[in-house]
Scaffold this motif. Sequence first.
Motif, PDB file in Angstrom:
ATOM      1  N   VAL A   1       0.853  -1.191   0.000  1.00 49.41           N
ATOM      2  CA  VAL A   1       0.000   0.000   0.000  1.00 49.41           C
ATOM      3  C   VAL A   1       0.887   1.239   0.000  1.00 49.41           C
ATOM      4  O   VAL A   1       1.699   1.440   0.909  1.00 49.41           O
ATOM      5  N   SER A   2       0.734   2.022  -1.015  1.00 44.37           N
ATOM      6  CA  SER A   2       1.600   3.179  -1.213  1.00 44.37           C
ATOM      7  C   SER A   2       1.530   4.147  -0.030  1.00 44.37           C
ATOM      8  O   SER A   2       0.446   4.505   0.427  1.00 44.37           O
ATOM      9  N   GLY A   3       2.707   4.539   0.460  1.00 40.28           N
ATOM     10  CA  GLY A   3       2.770   5.561   1.502  1.00 40.28           C
ATOM     11  C   GLY A   3       2.740   5.040   2.926  1.00 40.28           C
ATOM     12  O   GLY A   3       2.999   5.798   3.869  1.00 40.28           O
ATOM     13  N   VAL A   4       2.423   3.766   3.113  1.00 41.30           N
ATOM     14  CA  VAL A   4       2.344   3.235   4.479  1.00 41.30           C
ATOM     15  C   VAL A   4       3.755   3.077   5.048  1.00 41.30           C
ATOM     16  O   VAL A   4       4.626   2.495   4.400  1.00 41.30           O
ATOM     17  N   VAL A   5       3.985   3.611   6.252  1.00 41.96           N
ATOM     18  CA  VAL A   5       5.318   3.501   6.850  1.00 41.96           C
ATOM     19  C   VAL A   5       5.334   2.618   8.103  1.00 41.96           C
ATOM     20  O   VAL A   5       6.397   2.202   8.553  1.00 41.96           O
ATOM     21  N   ALA A   6       4.160   2.335   8.665  1.00 42.44           N
ATOM     22  CA  ALA A   6       4.144   1.474   9.850  1.00 42.44           C
ATOM     23  C   ALA A   6       2.786   0.807  10.001  1.00 42.44           C
ATOM     24  O   ALA A   6       1.751   1.431   9.764  1.00 42.44           O
ATOM     25  N   VAL A   7       2.817  -0.460  10.379  1.00 45.03           N
ATOM     26  CA  VAL A   7       1.602  -1.205  10.704  1.00 45.03           C
ATOM     27  C   VAL A   7       1.874  -1.921  12.016  1.00 45.03           C
ATOM     28  O   VAL A   7       2.852  -2.671  12.116  1.00 45.03           O
TER      29      VAL A   7
ATOM     30  N   ILE B   1      -6.229  10.273  12.397  1.00 43.45           N
ATOM     31  CA  ILE B   1      -5.546  11.515  12.759  1.00 43.45           C
ATOM     32  C   ILE B   1      -4.948  12.051  11.470  1.00 43.45           C
ATOM     33  O   ILE B   1      -3.994  11.488  10.930  1.00 43.45           O
ATOM     34  N   ASP B   2      -5.564  13.106  10.981  1.00 49.26           N
ATOM     35  CA  ASP B   2      -5.178  13.672   9.698  1.00 49.26           C
ATOM     36  C   ASP B   2      -4.129  14.741   9.984  1.00 49.26           C
ATOM     37  O   ASP B   2      -4.367  15.635  10.797  1.00 49.26           O
ATOM     38  N   THR B   3      -2.987  14.640   9.354  1.00 54.20           N
ATOM     39  CA  THR B   3      -1.899  15.567   9.707  1.00 54.20           C
ATOM     40  C   THR B   3      -1.345  16.280   8.475  1.00 54.20           C
ATOM     41  O   THR B   3      -1.696  15.946   7.342  1.00 54.20           O
ATOM     42  N   ASP B   4      -0.458  17.233   8.707  1.00 58.86           N
ATOM     43  CA  ASP B   4       0.190  17.976   7.626  1.00 58.86           C
ATOM     44  C   ASP B   4       0.885  17.043   6.641  1.00 58.86           C
ATOM     45  O   ASP B   4       0.905  17.307   5.446  1.00 58.86           O
ATOM     46  N   GLU B   5       1.489  15.985   7.171  1.00 60.58           N
ATOM     47  CA  GLU B   5       2.338  15.170   6.313  1.00 60.58           C
ATOM     48  C   GLU B   5       1.863  13.731   6.151  1.00 60.58           C
ATOM     49  O   GLU B   5       2.650  12.844   5.834  1.00 60.58           O
ATOM     50  N   GLY B   6       0.597  13.514   6.390  1.00 64.17           N
ATOM     51  CA  GLY B   6       0.071  12.159   6.226  1.00 64.17           C
ATOM     52  C   GLY B   6      -1.076  11.911   7.179  1.00 64.17           C
ATOM     53  O   GLY B   6      -1.835  12.829   7.493  1.00 64.17           O
ATOM     54  N   PHE B   7      -1.183  10.700   7.636  1.00 59.64           N
ATOM     55  CA  PHE B   7      -2.241  10.400   8.611  1.00 59.64           C
ATOM     56  C   PHE B   7      -1.890   9.149   9.397  1.00 59.64           C
ATOM     57  O   PHE B   7      -1.016   8.365   8.996  1.00 59.64           O
TER      58      PHE B   7
ATOM     59  N   ILE C   1      -5.455  -2.095  15.399  1.00 64.13           N
ATOM     60  CA  ILE C   1      -4.466  -2.014  14.320  1.00 64.13           C
ATOM     61  C   ILE C   1      -4.156  -0.539  14.100  1.00 64.13           C
ATOM     62  O   ILE C   1      -5.076   0.272  13.965  1.00 64.13           O
ATOM     63  N   SER C   2      -2.883  -0.197  14.076  1.00 59.31           N
ATOM     64  CA  SER C   2      -2.488   1.182  13.762  1.00 59.31           C
ATOM     65  C   SER C   2      -1.717   1.194  12.473  1.00 59.31           C
ATOM     66  O   SER C   2      -0.847   0.353  12.270  1.00 59.31           O
ATOM     67  N   VAL C   3      -2.038   2.158  11.654  1.00 58.89           N
ATOM     68  CA  VAL C   3      -1.283   2.346  10.419  1.00 58.89           C
ATOM     69  C   VAL C   3      -0.835   3.799  10.376  1.00 58.89           C
ATOM     70  O   VAL C   3      -1.634   4.712  10.615  1.00 58.89           O
ATOM     71  N   ILE C   4       0.441   3.997  10.087  1.00 58.82           N
ATOM     72  CA  ILE C   4       0.957   5.354   9.920  1.00 58.82           C
ATOM     73  C   ILE C   4       1.353   5.494   8.453  1.00 58.82           C
ATOM     74  O   ILE C   4       1.991   4.593   7.894  1.00 58.82           O
ATOM     75  N   ALA C   5       0.902   6.570   7.835  1.00 55.05           N
ATOM     76  CA  ALA C   5       1.130   6.711   6.400  1.00 55.05           C
ATOM     77  C   ALA C   5       1.554   8.140   6.064  1.00 55.05           C
ATOM     78  O   ALA C   5       1.148   9.097   6.730  1.00 55.05           O
ATOM     79  N   GLY C   6       2.354   8.253   5.023  1.00 55.14           N
ATOM     80  CA  GLY C   6       2.848   9.557   4.577  1.00 55.14           C
ATOM     81  C   GLY C   6       1.933  10.183   3.537  1.00 55.14           C
ATOM     82  O   GLY C   6       0.857   9.659   3.233  1.00 55.14           O
ATOM     83  N   GLN C   7       2.402  11.291   2.969  1.00 52.94           N
ATOM     84  CA  GLN C   7       1.587  12.091   2.043  1.00 52.94           C
ATOM     85  C   GLN C   7       1.135  11.338   0.789  1.00 52.94           C
ATOM     86  O   GLN C   7       0.072  11.599   0.252  1.00 52.94           O
ATOM     87  N   GLU C   8       1.972  10.396   0.315  1.00 56.06           N
ATOM     88  CA  GLU C   8       1.641   9.675  -0.915  1.00 56.06           C
ATOM     89  C   GLU C   8       0.450   8.747  -0.711  1.00 56.06           C
ATOM     90  O   GLU C   8      -0.172   8.309  -1.676  1.00 56.06           O
TER      91      GLU C   8
ATOM     92  N   ILE D   1      -3.185   7.181   0.086  1.00 53.69           N
ATOM     93  CA  ILE D   1      -4.571   7.616  -0.136  1.00 53.69           C
ATOM     94  C   ILE D   1      -5.419   7.067   1.007  1.00 53.69           C
ATOM     95  O   ILE D   1      -5.468   5.846   1.219  1.00 53.69           O
ATOM     96  N   LEU D   2      -6.045   7.984   1.733  1.00 50.78           N
ATOM     97  CA  LEU D   2      -6.772   7.594   2.950  1.00 50.78           C
ATOM     98  C   LEU D   2      -7.790   6.480   2.691  1.00 50.78           C
ATOM     99  O   LEU D   2      -7.854   5.498   3.419  1.00 50.78           O
ATOM    100  N   GLY D   3      -8.573   6.643   1.616  1.00 44.69           N
ATOM    101  CA  GLY D   3      -9.613   5.661   1.333  1.00 44.69           C
ATOM    102  C   GLY D   3      -9.050   4.272   1.084  1.00 44.69           C
ATOM    103  O   GLY D   3      -9.597   3.276   1.547  1.00 44.69           O
ATOM    104  N   GLN D   4      -7.929   4.257   0.389  1.00 45.59           N
ATOM    105  CA  GLN D   4      -7.315   2.972   0.077  1.00 45.59           C
ATOM    106  C   GLN D   4      -6.795   2.292   1.357  1.00 45.59           C
ATOM    107  O   GLN D   4      -7.025   1.102   1.580  1.00 45.59           O
ATOM    108  N   VAL D   5      -6.109   3.085   2.187  1.00 44.76           N
ATOM    109  CA  VAL D   5      -5.575   2.532   3.439  1.00 44.76           C
ATOM    110  C   VAL D   5      -6.729   2.090   4.341  1.00 44.76           C
ATOM    111  O   VAL D   5      -6.715   0.993   4.907  1.00 44.76           O
ATOM    112  N   ALA D   6      -7.775   2.915   4.428  1.00 42.91           N
ATOM    113  CA  ALA D   6      -8.914   2.594   5.294  1.00 42.91           C
ATOM    114  C   ALA D   6      -9.569   1.285   4.849  1.00 42.91           C
ATOM    115  O   ALA D   6      -9.931   0.441   5.683  1.00 42.91           O
TER     116      ALA D   6
END
Lengths: 178, 132
Positions: B28-34, B84-90, B105-112, B114-119
């Motif tokens: 999943v594009s942009g995901v940095v932590a699960v 948690i929607d942030t300046d540089e991701g969510f 489950i926690s997912v941390i994702a960067g700007q690239e 897409i919220l809907g896709q990750v959700a």
Amino acid sequence: MTEHKILFTGPMGAGKTTAIGAVSETPPVITDVVNTDTSHSKSHTTVGLDFGQLTLPGGDRIRLFGTPGQARFDFLWKILVKNALGLIILADNSRPDPIKDLRTYLDGFSDELKDLPCVVGVGRLAEHPSVGLEDYLDEIARYGLVLPVLEVDARRRDDVVLLIDTLLAQLEASLYGA
Amino acid sequence: MKLGAPFHLSSETKAWVHREAQRLLEEVSGVVAVVVATVDGFDVGSAMKQGDPERVAAMASSIFAISAVVSQEASLGRSRSVTIDTDEGFALVHSVHRPEAGLVISVIAGQEAILGQVAYQVSQFARDLAAA
């Protein structure tokens, strides 16, 4: 009439949630979840915050917050202590090393304790008397602090009110110059 | 006095949690932590490009517990997720309702990302994990 924010902290199982529930006039906000840590004999534990409210006879409103006990939640300690007028550390004398526990909170809140009034309430002292109130006082003195240390039963409203009163007395002493 | 309820996942399920976390991280594009954690904040399986899974696990349990009291206060049923929607991701925290003890489950994702896709991916993961 003033509004005070008071924060309860101390080890898991010391009775922070119970103490807030014992004095709160409104149904307390409790964020207990199932405890999966088998080194502690309790079914639920706080992982967010506890919140309750109390009006003193003089009309002062007290907002009571409780932290999770475990050090892995120390990020919340820093959040919850903001704007607090005082800190109550609840100790549990039935734990293996209650003085080591005390150090966890004296260290965790060391910046705040430089000027934040604080009271220590010791629970389960009668059943577990091997560590006495003087041991707590000695440890606190090693930190260069002077804090009241009282024996309490977190389930008893009067005991919790006494802790709060002691804290407020300290607050007044520091406001008007002791 | 009731003891803490030890949390058991079969080694098979644990291995699956790890694989699934790793898959989300890689695919999943942009995901940095699960991070998958117990409701009281212990990490049970994670995949991260950066960060400390133990801290994320503790924070996720706090966020989830607070969201649960908010939904209860508002009579909105069980809390499902927090974003948690942030300046540089969510950051997304999703609950997993299992009969013996829940998970988050926690997912941390960067700007690239897409919220809907990750959700969507996370809610699939939560559904599978609830049944696992």
